[in-house]
Design an enzyme around this catalytic site. Structure first.
Site, PDB file in Angstrom:
ATOM      1  N   GLU A 116      54.409 125.790  49.197  1.00 56.34           N
ATOM      2  CA  GLU A 116      53.536 126.957  49.114  1.00 56.34           C
ATOM      3  C   GLU A 116      54.020 127.957  48.070  1.00 56.34           C
ATOM      4  OE1 GLU A 116      50.658 127.387  50.172  1.00 56.34           O
ATOM      5  OE2 GLU A 116      50.509 125.667  51.516  1.00 56.34           O
TER       6      GLU A 116
ATOM      7  N   GLY B  37      57.891 128.531  35.785  1.00 56.13           N
ATOM      8  CA  GLY B  37      57.374 129.890  35.642  1.00 56.13           C
ATOM      9  C   GLY B  37      57.497 130.747  36.883  1.00 56.13           C
TER      10      GLY B  37
ATOM     11  N   TYR C 271      49.143 135.499  52.471  1.00 58.87           N
ATOM     12  CA  TYR C 271      48.654 134.135  52.289  1.00 58.87           C
ATOM     13  C   TYR C 271      49.703 133.106  52.718  1.00 58.87           C
ATOM     14  CZ  TYR C 271      48.120 129.592  50.376  1.00 58.87           C
ATOM     15  OH  TYR C 271      48.105 128.234  50.293  1.00 58.87           O
TER      16      TYR C 271
ATOM     17  N   ASP D 268      42.945 132.504  49.766  1.00 56.28           N
ATOM     18  CA  ASP D 268      43.480 132.418  48.406  1.00 56.28           C
ATOM     19  C   ASP D 268      42.296 132.475  47.448  1.00 56.28           C
ATOM     20  OD1 ASP D 268      42.279 129.952  48.706  1.00 56.28           O
ATOM     21  OD2 ASP D 268      43.776 128.922  47.495  1.00 56.28           O
TER      22      ASP D 268
ATOM     23  N   CYS E 265      28.019 120.908  42.986  1.00 56.91           N
ATOM     24  CA  CYS E 265      27.256 121.224  44.192  1.00 56.91           C
ATOM     25  C   CYS E 265      26.669 119.973  44.854  1.00 56.91           C
ATOM     26  CB  CYS E 265      26.151 122.217  43.873  1.00 56.91           C
ATOM     27  SG  CYS E 265      26.779 123.829  43.326  1.00 56.91           S
TER      28      CYS E 265
ATOM     29  N   CYS F 160      28.874 118.856  47.540  1.00 55.92           N
ATOM     30  CA  CYS F 160      29.363 119.869  48.485  1.00 55.92           C
ATOM     31  C   CYS F 160      28.821 119.625  49.897  1.00 55.92           C
ATOM     32  CB  CYS F 160      28.968 121.262  48.015  1.00 55.92           C
ATOM     33  SG  CYS F 160      29.536 122.559  49.131  1.00 55.92           S
TER      34      CYS F 160
ATOM     35  N   CYS G 237      24.642 127.278  51.432  1.00 57.91           N
ATOM     36  CA  CYS G 237      25.122 128.105  50.317  1.00 57.91           C
ATOM     37  C   CYS G 237      24.011 128.981  49.751  1.00 57.91           C
ATOM     38  CB  CYS G 237      25.706 127.215  49.222  1.00 57.91           C
ATOM     39  SG  CYS G 237      26.523 128.153  47.925  1.00 57.91           S
TER      40      CYS G 237
END
Length: 300
Positions: free
Chosen positions: A26, A70, A106, A124, A177, A180, A186
């Site tokens: 994580e 990073g 989170y 998130d 989509c 989905c 939606c």
DNA sequence: GATACGTGGAA
DNA sequence: TTTCCAAGTAT
């Protein structure tokens, strides 16, 4: 949940419920792509297989494992948290996890739900995008909304399912989509407006490559540097040393796009001459790693 | 609530 | 070549 069961990607951190391993994944995944994390995750856990191993490691060695990934503050905070936990057990609730350095709302919810089964929802960037599109609303309490949807039997999988949908179907630019599982619900069919990221500054800098047989001159960034403290890099060159640089590369660091010229030169005062094999074990900055790789001084 | 923090890869 | 990021956190 059915969609997730059928479409989840096979990822290393999905093969375990070890809280430490979930935690490491994580932290690494914060603002970092899955593809970039996988290799680092495997290597990090090989080097530091449990909290105790991480807690007793030197910070330089922890940073060396993180070199190139990073956001090095993540590694320092992970290490600091491991030291705190060396004398106690890993907290099992999101509320207590969030008290540890580097663990925000989170990450606390992610670890608690995935490793310990706590029914607490995560938000998130993926979850925000998915919910925004479904709700067709700019002012939505994402945390409350997704908490209201959570699967109490499988909270960890529910959270990962929401993120997986955002990461693989409900994409920022060209959402898929047709694939989905909730397109009927939606409100927008994938419309989404994002803030344009701020334009980045441009800057040109020079580095000196001072090699001698199999050794190279490096400098360590000051411990109080704002950017990448304690990490190693090539010495900077204040001026052009030859008509043509040995190497020219582009590299972006947070808010600045750099053009970097590397000049062959003598080792400046304050630099340390190190065997290349030794240098490879140091926490080099990503840029320095990139340069040395381009010059075939490092593998990869 | 802004802002800084790194990087490599897809589009 | 340039743009736009990617499973956030700390300050």
């Amino acid at each position: 949940m059915d969609w997730y069961d059928a479409n989840r990607r096979s990822l290393p951190w999905r093969k375990t419920r070890d809280p430490y391993k979930i935690w490491v994944s994580e932290i690494m995944l914060q603002q970092t792509r899955v593809a970039a994390v996988i290799e680092y995750y495997e290597r990090f856990l090989k080097t530091f297989p449990d909290i105790t191993a991480l807690a007793r490691a030197d910070e330089q060695d922890v940073l060396a494992q993180w070199s190139g990934l990073g956001y090095y503050r993540r590694a320092r905070m992970l290490h600091a948290a491991a030291k705190q936990l060396a004398t106690q057990k890993m907290p099992r609730s999101a509320a207590v996890l969030q008290e540890l350095p580097g663990i925000g709302r989170y990450t606390a919810a992610a670890i608690a739900s995935i490793a310990f089964g706590e029914p607490i929802a995560v938000v998130d960037g993926n979850v925000e995008r998915v919910l925004s599109r479904i709700a067709r609303s700019g002012s939505l309490d994402f945390w409350a909304a997704t908490q209201g949807l959570i699967d109490h039997d499988r909270p960890g999988d529910f959270n990962q399912a929401m993120m997986e949908l955002g990461a693989t179907v409900c994409l920022p630019k060209n959402p898929l989509c047709g694939r989905c599982p909730v397109k009927q619900s939606c409100g927008t069919r994938g419309e989404h407006k994002t803030d344009r990221p701020p334009t980045r500054k441009k800057s040109t800098i020079g580095y000196v490559l001072a090699t001698n047989r199999d050794s190279i001159a490096l400098v360590q960034r000051p411990a109080n540097a704002r950017l990448m403290p304690g990490m190693w890099e090539l010495p900077e060159s204040k001026r052009v040393l030859q008509s043509v640089p040995l190497l020219s590369v582009r590299h972006s660091i947070t808010t600045t796009d750099y053009t970097i010229n590397v000049w062959r030169g003598r080792a400046p005062k304050g630099s340390v001459q190190l065997k290349v094999a030794q240098a490879a074990k140091l926490p080099l900055t990503g840029l320095t790693r990139k340069i040395l790789r381009r010059l075939s001084l490092l593998r990869d």
